[in-house]
Design a protein around this motif. Structure first.
Motif: not given
Length: 327
Positions: A91-97, A130-131
């Motif tokens: 889900k959104p915010n459950m992946i990435g940096l 993500t910056p």
């Protein structure tokens, strides 16, 4: 076992380490995973590599149970996780940096691994949404909180890693210490060309993966396409299409002749070749069988055989040596 500094840090990592991608919680039974960790630890391996995305978090669960059972001295081994792909849910915010996922992902990894802290934590891929500044601040705060000791990147470009370093230096933050790139006889550009400035200017360490090019450099595909290998996994079709091509098979067959001449296995030759590079801190081994791991853990014995003449012969066979060296 030889131990090398992780870049310019004071951390000593075994030149050979054990990874869990595709194996723990997936290709092998938990009992085999435990046997592999036993053999590795007894053979001097002190670094066990993992990630939140491996088998949807199951790889960390398996490793965590084994570490809890073994009760080895915590100062005698190093454990990593990597944050980006998430575990079971996406889900959104459950992946990435993002700062949110870095903190929550690390917390969840620690729970699965049953550890109080990670020795190494990686940003598993660059996050275009993500910056880099947000990610560097988050990793700095993670280190400051004691949840991890060193942070690094995996499969980032040299430019992205430099940006992270410059931002960290400007703001007096903890910079990345290591990168985890793919590196083998057939895949050399990053380590031998693109990253040279990183090694020179920032003292980056490397924990390389795929020294055998997903098994191709073991020679097992020379005459067949075994159905019980990672290339039969549907999600890895891209890997099979990239590696299992006629030109690569021809090269591997010639490398096998060279290995025979040196009275060693092709797999050990390929691993030792990686270790020959002074910018390699550790080579991560993967295994599905104990016998396979025991054999590959003796690859250090091949290093003295890799004379300049043999290294030149390998360059001629593979044709992969970078031409436009940047420094």
């Amino acid at each position: 076992m030889e131990y090398r500094r992780l870049g310019k840090s004071g951390l000593k990592v075994s030149a050979l380490s054990l990874g869990s991608w595709l194996t723990f919680g997936n290709q092998i039974e938990d009992k085999v995973a435990e046997e592999l960790m036993d053999v590795a630890y007894e053979g001097g391996v002190n670094f066990f590599d993992n990630a939140e995305g491996y088998a949807g978090g199951k790889s960390e669960l398996v490793m965590g149970k084994i570490l809890k059972k073994k009760n080895w001295d915590r100062s005698s081994y190093i454990v990593s996780s990597k944050i980006f792909f998430g575990a079971e849910e996406k889900k959104p915010n459950m992946i990435g940096l993002s700062k949110k996922h870095i903190f929550e992902g690390t917390h969840n990894a620690l729970k699965r691994l049953q550890l109080d802290y990670l020795d190494l934590i990686y940003c598993h891929r660059p996050d275009k949404e993500t910056p880099i500044e947000e990610t560097v601040w988050a990793m700095h705060q993670l280190i400051q909180s004691g949840k991890a000791l060193y942070w690094g990147t995996s499969e980032w470009s040299a430019l992205e890693i430099m940006q992270a370093h410059y931002f960290a230096e400007k703001n007096h933050l903890v910079p990345p210490v290591m990168e985890q790139p793919q590196y083998n006889m057939l895949w050399r550009e990053k380590i031998e060309n693109e990253f040279l400035l990183l090694f020179r200017d920032f003292g980056m360490g490397t924990t390389i993966w795929s020294p055998l090019a997903s098994g191709l450099l073991s020679g097992k595909y020379n005459d067949a396409d075994p159905k019980d290998t990672r290339f039969s996994i549907e999600s890895l079709e891209w890997l099979k299409n990239r590696l299992l091509v006629e030109d690569n098979i021809k090269k591997v067959k010639l490398l096998k002749v060279l290995a025979d001449k040196l009275n060693t296995t092709l797999a050990k030759l390929a691993i030792a070749w990686c270790l020959k590079n002074p910018n390699v801190s550790t080579v991560i081994l993967g295994a599905t069988k104990v016998s396979q791991l025991k054999e590959n853990l003796t690859a250090m014995e091949v290093l003295p055989l890799l004379t300049s003449e043999i290294m030149d012969e390998i360059d001629v066979i593979t044709g992969t040596k970078p031409e436009n060296i940047i420094v």
